[in-house]
Design a protein around this motif. Structure first.
Motif, PDB file in Angstrom:
ATOM      1  N   SER A 105      36.216  42.642  38.641  1.00 14.08           N
ATOM      2  CA  SER A 105      37.484  42.958  37.784  1.00 14.08           C
ATOM      3  C   SER A 105      38.422  41.977  38.041  1.00 14.08           C
ATOM      4  O   SER A 105      39.148  41.436  37.043  1.00 14.08           O
ATOM      5  CB  SER A 105      38.049  44.256  38.571  1.00 14.08           C
ATOM      6  OG  SER A 105      37.254  45.324  38.435  1.00 14.08           O
TER       7      SER A 105
ATOM      8  N   GLY B 207      36.487  47.513  33.158  1.00 20.57           N
ATOM      9  CA  GLY B 207      35.951  47.052  34.125  1.00 20.57           C
ATOM     10  C   GLY B 207      34.208  46.993  34.090  1.00 20.57           C
ATOM     11  O   GLY B 207      33.823  46.373  34.852  1.00 20.57           O
TER      12      GLY B 207
ATOM     13  N   ALA C  42      32.180  49.779  36.818  1.00 16.54           N
ATOM     14  CA  ALA C  42      33.572  49.316  37.593  1.00 16.54           C
ATOM     15  C   ALA C  42      33.564  50.024  38.982  1.00 16.54           C
ATOM     16  O   ALA C  42      34.467  49.247  39.640  1.00 16.54           O
ATOM     17  CB  ALA C  42      34.854  49.808  36.643  1.00 16.54           C
TER      18      ALA C  42
END
Length: 340
Positions: free
Chosen positions: A158, A77, A149
């Motif tokens: 994401s 991510g 992320a």
């Protein structure tokens, strides 16, 4: 030409977004060009890219090593942008890195496999822009941006990453267009995350077009470049005194307000001269100049040559099938591997 675009904005009451205007002007297009699947121990050394590269971790973890900085752990991510800086991606910072060129040699689809490819995956690409916009866009991009992320923009990033992976895997009709649109959205999310980070971008175009205080004034300029602006009008739009506006504008953009107005007009003019056959007198009128001679003098001050000569050189280049022109570089290919 400019009149049609202005009519569309007025008729639909569109809000002018200076950052979008600048990115559209430069025809900015993120291109997903390859990736890496890795397993076991691996390390790749990438030479300094001469254009902006973006990478997204879609599975597993790795280390990012940039000269003279602490190794950075990246996970699924995470996304980063990088340019003009050599870097290493690896499973262990202690490993000796192989040259990335060797890893991608002979790879037909831009996707390299290291080891059994079971533990780590990455997608990457580069940003393509109109080479003639380089002068105006110079310095807009930071040399490195990391969007973890866990950042506020992670949920959107994401989702976009997941869709990119699925599009690349499925190969359905329309995949190329879908991946282009998804990567464009991902790039914008990365830029937003950078602008909202605690570290301000250096003075320049990127910081100026994203500054909330200057936004009302810049929106006026971008909405109607033919308007005869003065400092009082722009300062009033920004709800500042004339002196405060000048000081703020220069601190944020690195230039003066009226110099920005002139530069934006001339870069719009240069694009019209390159892309269209519109008479120079009409170009001058569309940008608010009362005469062709006044426009020509302004164009020469900013660009360095008269508009007629500028256009003729591009027409000759087009006829010859060569790249030439003011601050021109040969366009970079839209396809290729991560090291292209």
């Amino acid at each position: 030409m400019l009149e049609s675009a202005l009519f569309m904005r007025e008729s639909t009451k569109m809000t002018i977004d200076p950052l979008s205007e600048v990115l559209n002007f430069a025809n900015v297009r993120p291109i997903v060009s390859g990736g890496i699947d890795a397993g076991g121990e691996w390390a790749l050394r990438f030479q300094p890219p001469d254009r902006l590269k973006f990478f997204a971790i879609t599975r597993g973890e790795c280390w990012l090593l940039i000269d003279d900085t602490t190794p950075l752990r990246l996970g699924e991510g995470d996304v980063f942008l990088i340019t003009q800086t050599a870097f290493t991606l690896c499973s262990d910072p202690a490993l000796e890195a192989a040259d990335a060129h060797a890893a991608f040699a002979g790879v037909s689809n831009g996707h390299a496999r290291l080891g059994d490819g079971s533990a780590f995956s990455l997608l990457g690409g580069h940003i393509v822009l109109d080479p003639e916009a380089a002068g105006f866009m110079g310095g807009i991009y930071p040399r490195f941006v990391h969007v973890p992320a866990g950042s506020p923009h992670a949920s959107v990033s994401s989702w976009l990453l997941a869709r990119l992976v699925e599009e690349r895997r499925s190969g359905q009709p329309g995949t190329t267009l879908a991946m282009g649109q998804l990567s464009q959205l991902l790039f914008i999310e990365i830029m937003r995350a950078h602008l909202l980070s605690s570290t301000l971008p250096p003075p320049g175009l990127l910081r100026a077009v994203s500054d909330e205080r200057l936004a009302p004034a810049l929106s006026l300029v971008h909405a109607d470049p033919s308007r005869q602006f003065d400092l009082n009008t722009l300062a009033t739009a920004a709800a500042m005194s004339r002196t405060a506006f000048i000081d703020t504008f220069k601190a944020v953009s690195g230039t003066t307000p009226m110099a920005y107005v002139a530069q934006w007009r001339m870069h719009l003019a240069a694009k019209i001269l390159r892309d269209e056959d519109t008479p120079i007198a009409e170009v001058a009128h569309s940008l608010g100049y009362g005469s062709e001679s006044a426009f020509s003098n302004a164009f020469k001050r900013v660009v360095g040559e008269a508009p007629r000569l500028y256009r003729s050189r591009f027409q000759k280049a087009a006829a010859d099938g060569e790249a030439c022109g003011w601050q021109r570089k040969k366009p970079l290919p839209e396809r290729g591997s991560l090291i292209a």
